[in-house]
Design a protein around this motif. Structure first.
Motif, PDB file in Angstrom:
ATOM      1  N   LEU A  12      -4.631  -4.753  -8.585  1.00 50.03           N
ATOM      2  CA  LEU A  12      -3.443  -4.057  -7.907  1.00 50.03           C
ATOM      3  C   LEU A  12      -2.966  -2.951  -8.550  1.00 50.03           C
ATOM      4  CD1 LEU A  12      -1.514  -7.219  -6.059  1.00 50.03           C
ATOM      5  CD2 LEU A  12      -3.249  -5.312  -5.235  1.00 50.03           C
ATOM      6  N   SER A  13      -2.548  -3.252 -10.211  1.00 49.39           N
ATOM      7  CA  SER A  13      -2.125  -2.329 -10.607  1.00 49.39           C
ATOM      8  C   SER A  13      -3.093  -1.863 -11.871  1.00 49.39           C
ATOM      9  CB  SER A  13      -0.797  -2.916 -11.352  1.00 49.39           C
ATOM     10  OG  SER A  13      -0.528  -2.826 -12.797  1.00 49.39           O
ATOM     11  N   TRP A  14      -3.287  -0.695 -11.645  1.00 49.08           N
ATOM     12  CA  TRP A  14      -4.496  -0.064 -12.609  1.00 49.08           C
ATOM     13  C   TRP A  14      -4.017   0.722 -13.841  1.00 49.08           C
ATOM     14  CZ3 TRP A  14      -9.304  -1.382 -11.695  1.00 49.08           C
ATOM     15  CH2 TRP A  14      -9.526  -2.134 -10.933  1.00 49.08           C
ATOM     16  N   GLY A  64     -11.065  -9.643 -15.144  1.00 38.18           N
ATOM     17  CA  GLY A  64     -10.258  -8.919 -14.503  1.00 38.18           C
ATOM     18  C   GLY A  64     -11.040  -7.938 -13.845  1.00 38.18           C
ATOM     19  N   PHE A  65     -10.671  -6.553 -13.585  1.00 41.37           N
ATOM     20  CA  PHE A  65     -11.506  -5.771 -13.033  1.00 41.37           C
ATOM     21  C   PHE A  65     -11.695  -4.476 -13.639  1.00 41.37           C
ATOM     22  CE2 PHE A  65      -9.005  -8.518 -10.338  1.00 41.37           C
ATOM     23  CZ  PHE A  65     -10.557  -9.137  -9.350  1.00 41.37           C
ATOM     24  N   ALA A  66     -12.643  -3.650 -13.305  1.00 44.06           N
ATOM     25  CA  ALA A  66     -13.070  -2.444 -13.794  1.00 44.06           C
ATOM     26  C   ALA A  66     -13.216  -1.522 -12.648  1.00 44.06           C
ATOM     27  CB  ALA A  66     -14.185  -2.119 -14.455  1.00 44.06           C
ATOM     28  N   GLY A  67     -12.648  -0.324 -12.597  1.00 45.85           N
ATOM     29  CA  GLY A  67     -12.729   0.674 -11.651  1.00 45.85           C
ATOM     30  C   GLY A  67     -13.115   1.968 -11.989  1.00 45.85           C
ATOM     31  N   VAL A  68     -13.951   2.759 -10.935  1.00 44.16           N
ATOM     32  CA  VAL A  68     -14.325   4.041 -11.297  1.00 44.16           C
ATOM     33  C   VAL A  68     -13.608   4.993 -10.155  1.00 44.16           C
ATOM     34  CG1 VAL A  68     -16.331   5.670 -11.356  1.00 44.16           C
ATOM     35  CG2 VAL A  68     -16.456   3.361 -12.388  1.00 44.16           C
ATOM     36  N   PHE A  69     -12.771   5.934 -10.773  1.00 42.09           N
ATOM     37  CA  PHE A  69     -11.756   6.461  -9.693  1.00 42.09           C
ATOM     38  C   PHE A  69     -12.240   7.971  -9.531  1.00 42.09           C
ATOM     39  CE2 PHE A  69      -9.583   3.282 -11.721  1.00 42.09           C
ATOM     40  CZ  PHE A  69      -9.139   2.444 -10.345  1.00 42.09           C
ATOM     41  N   ARG A  70     -12.273   8.366  -8.088  1.00 38.67           N
ATOM     42  CA  ARG A  70     -12.237   9.742  -7.912  1.00 38.67           C
ATOM     43  C   ARG A  70     -10.747  10.416  -8.062  1.00 38.67           C
ATOM     44  NH1 ARG A  70     -13.871  12.956  -2.458  1.00 38.67           N
ATOM     45  NH2 ARG A  70     -12.885  14.929  -2.927  1.00 38.67           N
ATOM     46  N   TYR A  86     -13.422  14.850 -10.511  1.00 35.50           N
ATOM     47  CA  TYR A  86     -13.951  13.951 -11.507  1.00 35.50           C
ATOM     48  C   TYR A  86     -13.970  12.620 -11.467  1.00 35.50           C
ATOM     49  CZ  TYR A  86     -14.521  18.806 -13.297  1.00 35.50           C
ATOM     50  OH  TYR A  86     -14.725  19.971 -13.508  1.00 35.50           O
ATOM     51  N   LEU A  87     -14.883  11.852 -12.346  1.00 34.56           N
ATOM     52  CA  LEU A  87     -14.780  10.475 -12.332  1.00 34.56           C
ATOM     53  C   LEU A  87     -13.864   9.856 -13.524  1.00 34.56           C
ATOM     54  CD1 LEU A  87     -18.309   9.366 -11.246  1.00 34.56           C
ATOM     55  CD2 LEU A  87     -16.441  10.128  -9.778  1.00 34.56           C
ATOM     56  N   TYR A  88     -13.030   8.826 -13.120  1.00 30.47           N
ATOM     57  CA  TYR A  88     -11.922   8.289 -14.092  1.00 30.47           C
ATOM     58  C   TYR A  88     -12.246   6.755 -14.296  1.00 30.47           C
ATOM     59  CZ  TYR A  88      -9.829  12.875 -14.487  1.00 30.47           C
ATOM     60  OH  TYR A  88      -9.506  14.256 -14.699  1.00 30.47           O
ATOM     61  N   LEU A  89     -12.079   6.344 -15.332  1.00 26.30           N
ATOM     62  CA  LEU A  89     -12.112   4.701 -15.655  1.00 26.30           C
ATOM     63  C   LEU A  89     -11.003   4.042 -15.777  1.00 26.30           C
ATOM     64  CD1 LEU A  89     -14.163   2.738 -16.254  1.00 26.30           C
ATOM     65  CD2 LEU A  89     -13.824   3.324 -18.818  1.00 26.30           C
ATOM     66  N   GLY A  90     -10.812   3.005 -15.136  1.00 26.04           N
ATOM     67  CA  GLY A  90      -9.666   1.985 -15.339  1.00 26.04           C
ATOM     68  C   GLY A  90      -9.792   0.640 -14.994  1.00 26.04           C
ATOM     69  N   PHE A  91      -8.991  -0.046 -15.881  1.00 24.05           N
ATOM     70  CA  PHE A  91      -9.050  -1.510 -15.640  1.00 24.05           C
ATOM     71  C   PHE A  91      -7.708  -2.158 -15.180  1.00 24.05           C
ATOM     72  CE2 PHE A  91     -11.418   0.208 -19.093  1.00 24.05           C
ATOM     73  CZ  PHE A  91     -12.734  -0.365 -19.004  1.00 24.05           C
ATOM     74  N   ASN A 103       0.996  -1.138   0.006  1.00 28.82           N
ATOM     75  CA  ASN A 103      -0.028  -0.100  -0.109  1.00 28.82           C
ATOM     76  C   ASN A 103       0.865   1.314   0.080  1.00 28.82           C
ATOM     77  OD1 ASN A 103      -2.665  -0.956  -0.039  1.00 28.82           O
ATOM     78  ND2 ASN A 103      -2.815  -0.701   2.069  1.00 28.82           N
ATOM     79  N   PRO A 104       0.484   2.319  -0.415  1.00 29.71           N
ATOM     80  CA  PRO A 104      -0.856   2.528  -1.337  1.00 29.71           C
ATOM     81  C   PRO A 104      -0.725   1.793  -2.804  1.00 29.71           C
ATOM     82  CG  PRO A 104       0.357   4.684  -1.066  1.00 29.71           C
ATOM     83  CD  PRO A 104       0.961   3.561  -0.272  1.00 29.71           C
ATOM     84  N   ILE A 105      -1.940   1.502  -3.292  1.00 27.09           N
ATOM     85  CA  ILE A 105      -1.722   0.846  -4.641  1.00 27.09           C
ATOM     86  C   ILE A 105      -1.604   1.972  -5.643  1.00 27.09           C
ATOM     87  CG2 ILE A 105      -2.472  -1.613  -3.861  1.00 27.09           C
ATOM     88  CD1 ILE A 105      -4.954  -0.535  -5.610  1.00 27.09           C
ATOM     89  N   ILE A 106      -2.288   3.004  -5.377  1.00 31.29           N
ATOM     90  CA  ILE A 106      -2.370   4.161  -6.270  1.00 31.29           C
ATOM     91  C   ILE A 106      -1.594   5.301  -5.565  1.00 31.29           C
ATOM     92  CG2 ILE A 106      -3.636   5.831  -7.715  1.00 31.29           C
ATOM     93  CD1 ILE A 106      -5.688   3.331  -8.177  1.00 31.29           C
TER      94      ILE A 106
END
Ligand code: BMA
Length: 339
Positions: free
Chosen positions: A82-84, A57-63, A72-77, A32-35
């Motif tokens: 762990l690594s985005w 895998g995984f999708a993420g919506v990030f602040r 704002y909201l950002y998208l990640g995969f 940690n932290p992963i981001i």
């Protein structure tokens, strides 16, 4: 407590065994932290963000707190959670008529799959802080739906399935500022547009002073054989500001306004440099949890000091046992009596 998760198998969820010597109900990811800071161009900090399993895998919506200070909201995969790989463009929404719709700001997203659709619930501008709601099936187009509730409201969390045929949403009525109060309520809807049958779930306070100022739902509730496991945040006020910790409760499976067990003691409180130090010191703020129905493992994603993203691990038996052993009950008015 004999308890199991009712859910899909996610064998690739991030996981580490409890470190030797740890007695805590949750243990932190060792890297940690992963981001960290400045994760993508134009974004100074990512925290209070949500993830969900998506296509192996995984999708993420990030602040993402941009360099002008607005979130704002950002998208990640991610393949391993762990690594985005985070898109430097903000998520673009259209309304139900297909017209572009961009909120003036967006923060603290939750990401919840109900049936075959993923829903994002976040704090949006509606003449002040209120809940925004949008859906996607492919993470390419995002349709913004009606705001569920009047201002002011934050910490909207949808249940991952309908209960009695109704969509259910936890929320925390608030004010337009930093809200020195707050309880968790639940509302239901037949169609995600009209919401009603509002019920109080649980109040701030009780024996645990860490949750004496306000509480708010964190991750989407996890279905278990004993009810809905809810990770939430609780804040206390000190002479130098709020301190946010993490707790958990188990809600009745058919009537989630009924609290079966609730922590008196926190599960995780700011202790590490990345939780104690940052844009807002002393914040751990859960927004998502991945769980494996086969092994009972749980990975909780939480914002750290409004600056970073961290992960903490537990398993269903450990966390449920802790909640039960360190619990208090809540009556309908939010007053708490120790069991
Ligand atoms: C709350 C929200 C969260 C934030 C927390 C601590 O009111 O703004 O996004 O993490 O305060 O600053």
């Amino acid at each position: 407590m004999k308890i199991r998760i009712i859910g899909d198998s996610i064998p690739h969820l991030p996981w580490e065994e409890r470190p030797e010597g740890s007695r805590a109900p949750l243990w932190r990811h060792s890297d940690n932290p992963i981001i960290g800071r400045n994760p993508v161009a134009g974004v100074a900090r990512i925290f209070n963000s949500a993830v969900a399993p998506y296509r192996g895998g995984f999708a993420g919506v990030f602040r993402g707190e941009t360099v002008n200070g607005r979130p704002y909201l950002y998208l990640g995969f991610s393949g391993d959670g762990l690594s985005w790989d985070i898109d430097p463009e903000v998520i673009r929404f259209t309304d139900e008529g297909g017209e572009p719709f961009q909120p003036a700001y967006s923060y603290d997203p939750r990401l919840v799959r109900v049936e075959d659709t993923y829903y994002i619930i976040w704090c949006t501008d509606f003449k002040g802080a209120a809940l925004g709601l949008a859906k996607t099936v492919d993470f390419k187009t995002f349709t913004r739906l009606e705001n569920p509730f009047l201002p002011f409201n934050r910490n909207g969390v949808l249940f991952p399935r309908r209960i009695g045929g109704k969509y259910m949403m936890l929320s925390r009525p608030s004010d337009g500022g930093h809200t020195p109060f707050g309880d968790i309520f639940v509302s239901e809807s037949p169609d995600l547009t009209y919401w009603g049958r509002h019920r109080h779930v649980m109040g701030k306070g009780g024996g645990g002073w860490w949750q004496s100022l306000k509480i708010g739902a964190g991750a989407a509730p996890i279905e278990t054989s004993e009810g809905w496991l809810l990770f939430y945040h609780g804040a206390t006020q000190t002479c130098s500001g709020y301190v946010y910790s993490m707790g958990a409760a188990i809600l009745d499976i058919d009537e989630p306004s009924r609290v079966r067990y609730r922590c008196r003691d926190f599960l995780l409180t700011p202790e590490t440099w990345y939780e104690e130090r940052g844009f807002v010191p002393n914040v751990v703020f859960p927004c998502a949890a991945l769980c494996d129905g086969d092994t009972g493992r749980i990975a909780v994603y939480y914002g750290c000091a409004d600056t970073y993203v961290g992960i903490a691990y537990t398993d269903i038996e450990t966390v449920a046992g802790y909640i039960q052993a360190h619990s208090e009950t809540v009556d309908g008015d939010g007053d708490i009596g120790r069991i």
